[in-house]
Write a protein that holds these residues in place. Sequence first.
Motif, PDB file in Angstrom:
ATOM      1  N   GLY A  73      -7.018 -10.082   8.304  1.00 21.53           N
ATOM      2  CA  GLY A  73      -6.412  -9.884   6.803  1.00 21.53           C
ATOM      3  C   GLY A  73      -7.684  -9.951   6.233  1.00 21.53           C
ATOM      4  N   MET A  74      -7.726  -9.410   4.990  1.00 21.96           N
ATOM      5  CA  MET A  74      -8.940  -9.862   4.236  1.00 21.96           C
ATOM      6  C   MET A  74      -8.567  -9.971   2.747  1.00 21.96           C
ATOM      7  SD  MET A  74     -12.776  -8.619   4.284  1.00 21.96           S
ATOM      8  CE  MET A  74     -13.993  -8.933   2.787  1.00 21.96           C
ATOM      9  N   LEU A  75      -9.255 -10.882   1.982  1.00 22.91           N
ATOM     10  CA  LEU A  75      -9.047 -11.080   0.589  1.00 22.91           C
ATOM     11  C   LEU A  75     -10.533 -10.688   0.114  1.00 22.91           C
ATOM     12  CD1 LEU A  75      -7.743 -11.780  -2.305  1.00 22.91           C
ATOM     13  CD2 LEU A  75      -8.478 -14.284  -1.768  1.00 22.91           C
ATOM     14  N   PHE A  76     -10.451  -9.423  -0.704  1.00 24.30           N
ATOM     15  CA  PHE A  76     -11.860  -9.031  -1.293  1.00 24.30           C
ATOM     16  C   PHE A  76     -12.270  -9.860  -2.476  1.00 24.30           C
ATOM     17  CE2 PHE A  76     -10.752  -5.899   1.782  1.00 24.30           C
ATOM     18  CZ  PHE A  76     -12.005  -5.328   2.325  1.00 24.30           C
ATOM     19  N   GLN A  77     -13.468  -9.754  -2.790  1.00 18.67           N
ATOM     20  CA  GLN A  77     -14.154 -10.580  -4.207  1.00 18.67           C
ATOM     21  C   GLN A  77     -13.241 -10.039  -5.308  1.00 18.67           C
ATOM     22  OE1 GLN A  77     -18.156 -10.162  -4.046  1.00 18.67           O
ATOM     23  NE2 GLN A  77     -18.496 -11.294  -5.884  1.00 18.67           N
ATOM     24  N   GLY A  78     -13.276  -8.743  -5.571  1.00 16.32           N
ATOM     25  CA  GLY A  78     -12.717  -8.161  -6.700  1.00 16.32           C
ATOM     26  C   GLY A  78     -11.088  -7.665  -6.617  1.00 16.32           C
ATOM     27  N   GLY A  79     -10.396  -8.132  -5.364  1.00 20.15           N
ATOM     28  CA  GLY A  79      -9.126  -8.017  -5.055  1.00 20.15           C
ATOM     29  C   GLY A  79      -9.080  -6.635  -4.419  1.00 20.15           C
ATOM     30  N   ALA A  80      -9.816  -5.668  -4.953  1.00 16.49           N
ATOM     31  CA  ALA A  80      -9.970  -4.293  -4.224  1.00 16.49           C
ATOM     32  C   ALA A  80      -8.358  -3.642  -4.082  1.00 16.49           C
ATOM     33  CB  ALA A  80     -10.503  -4.312  -2.874  1.00 16.49           C
ATOM     34  N   PHE A  93      -5.282  -1.117  -4.700  1.00 14.51           N
ATOM     35  CA  PHE A  93      -5.308   0.286  -4.801  1.00 14.51           C
ATOM     36  C   PHE A  93      -4.725   0.462  -6.241  1.00 14.51           C
ATOM     37  CE2 PHE A  93      -4.943  -0.232  -0.120  1.00 14.51           C
ATOM     38  CZ  PHE A  93      -6.319  -0.111   0.070  1.00 14.51           C
ATOM     39  N   ASP A  94      -5.370   0.968  -7.029  1.00 10.46           N
ATOM     40  CA  ASP A  94      -4.852   1.158  -8.370  1.00 10.46           C
ATOM     41  C   ASP A  94      -3.743   2.389  -8.532  1.00 10.46           C
ATOM     42  OD1 ASP A  94      -8.221   1.128  -9.455  1.00 10.46           O
ATOM     43  OD2 ASP A  94      -7.175   2.640  -8.483  1.00 10.46           O
ATOM     44  N   SER A  95      -3.715   3.274  -7.629  1.00 14.22           N
ATOM     45  CA  SER A  95      -2.824   4.097  -7.751  1.00 14.22           C
ATOM     46  C   SER A  95      -1.265   3.603  -7.074  1.00 14.22           C
ATOM     47  CB  SER A  95      -3.289   5.242  -6.984  1.00 14.22           C
ATOM     48  OG  SER A  95      -3.449   5.089  -5.649  1.00 14.22           O
ATOM     49  N   LEU A  96      -1.408   2.496  -6.663  1.00  7.15           N
ATOM     50  CA  LEU A  96      -0.085   1.987  -5.900  1.00  7.15           C
ATOM     51  C   LEU A  96       0.292   0.940  -6.626  1.00  7.15           C
ATOM     52  CD1 LEU A  96      -0.871   2.261  -2.190  1.00  7.15           C
ATOM     53  CD2 LEU A  96       0.079   3.866  -3.714  1.00  7.15           C
ATOM     54  N   ASP A 110     -13.299  -0.181   1.536  1.00 10.73           N
ATOM     55  CA  ASP A 110     -13.679  -1.034   2.740  1.00 10.73           C
ATOM     56  C   ASP A 110     -12.057  -1.759   2.911  1.00 10.73           C
ATOM     57  OD1 ASP A 110     -16.318  -0.801   3.094  1.00 10.73           O
ATOM     58  OD2 ASP A 110     -16.748  -2.452   1.796  1.00 10.73           O
ATOM     59  N   ALA A 111     -11.177  -1.873   1.888  1.00  5.85           N
ATOM     60  CA  ALA A 111      -9.951  -2.309   1.909  1.00  5.85           C
ATOM     61  C   ALA A 111      -9.253  -1.572   2.916  1.00  5.85           C
ATOM     62  CB  ALA A 111      -9.381  -2.815   0.670  1.00  5.85           C
ATOM     63  N   LEU A 112      -9.453  -0.141   2.752  1.00  2.00           N
ATOM     64  CA  LEU A 112      -8.524   0.605   3.522  1.00  2.00           C
ATOM     65  C   LEU A 112      -8.715   0.632   4.957  1.00  2.00           C
ATOM     66  CD1 LEU A 112      -8.739   4.447   1.725  1.00  2.00           C
ATOM     67  CD2 LEU A 112      -6.702   2.897   2.324  1.00  2.00           C
TER      68      LEU A 112
END
Lengths: 248, 259
Positions: free
Chosen positions: A78-85, A87-90, B132-134
Amino acid sequence: MIEMRDVHKAFGINRVLRGVTLTIPRGESMVIIGGSGTGKSVALKCILGLIRPDTGQILLDGEDVARAERDAFLARFGMLFQGGALFDSLTVWQNVAFRLLRGRLKRPKAQAREIAIEKLRRVGLTPETADLFPAELSGGMQKRVGLARAIAAAPEIIFFDEPTTGLDPIMAGVINELIREIVVEMGATAMTITHDMSSVRAIADKVAMLHNGKIRWTGPVAEMDDSGDPYLTQFITGSAQGPIEAVR
Amino acid sequence: MTFVLAPFAAVGRSTLAMLATIGSVAIYCALTLNHLLRPPFYFREFLSALLAIGYFSLPVVGLTMVFTGGALALQIYAGGARFNAESVVPQIVAIGIVRELGPVLTGLMVAGRVSASIAAEIGTMKVTEQIDALVTLSTNPLKYLTIPRVLAATLVVPLLAAVGDIIGVLGGYLVSTSRLGFTPAVYLTNTWDFLEAADMVSSLAKAAVFGFIVALMGCYHGMNSGRGAQGVGRATTNAVVSSSILILASNYLLTELFF
């Protein structure tokens, strides 16, 4: 257990990793610190297979990451990205339940939504946020949603990429505490990269310092302050004077 | 010595860069074709791409074609008058629109509208680490982002072109009957009798290829977008320019093939 053995990676003439060797035992929380541009993110992306190292080996429970079956391999992370990443369409809940709505972990929509709402509650968000879009949330809330997404499929290993960047000190404290709680509660192996010392003290079992593409120092968090390593000491105290050049 | 060699080095560098780009586009295209009909298939993404590429392009394509058809009728009338052949307007409008202008202008308008928006969307996703998240969520970005868009565009642009063809002929009809003194019934009969099935088939086949190009270029440039706002901006421009040029080039090749 994650092992990096003498990992090298260069982008053009820029040699980012110059022989990183690091072991993260199962169930431990390792925090990698280092200045901006020292290759922390690259090291993390190498483990995930987002970047292929030039030479060296990365082993997960003794198995070479490069040869592992991708889907089964990634399902453990599982990963938490720096900017959250996000998906803004969901919507928020669809983001959290992304893995549960498709692929090998697919389950009925209602059930996925229930799990998503339960994970949102775990990170301190109300069920009302579930149907909002990421753009409607504050930075702190987006981080929480990112955290909920990272833990939604109960991964064995969780990566946190600069979890407190861009948050106010209080919100950073809250996120640090949440990460610590969740990692302990799930018994997960955690790897965090950060340059925020309050994060280090809150999250870490062990600390590794990356400098100049190599691991400069590694040890338990309790020994960090009396390490005697001038590089580490300069980093912890945030001093402009010391062996690390302030201008990079 | 380096002073003398500098211009050659510059030419060599840009040639190599161009060849590298052609190679990477070709690989991307091959990967896309390879995965096109293999599961998993993301139906929701496919439907929303159909809507975005097809339905929302209708007004642009319709307006473009109605004006083009009208202008074409006037030009052919003026040209035909020079050798007393004004009566060929319906036939030439039909052939010009259906075989050439319908698919090409539809392709170009869709290139401007759709490949730009695809490149901007995917480029932004890349810059904000959503791609990358995908991957970390066990989802192949090629399958989740590229395939639905490419498939949708390949299927829906022919439909758009068909509608465009009809509206273009209608544009010619309106101008001819209201301004040039043609009888409506005769105009329609002439158009209908003159067109062959092969004209329609070539129109639709061209449009399918153009749809594929538009979506592929949008996705390719989005996925290879540089960092930051500037990177996304450049990706958008490149997507529109490259898809427009490829449409015009492939149009010539296809015309040669169908002719």
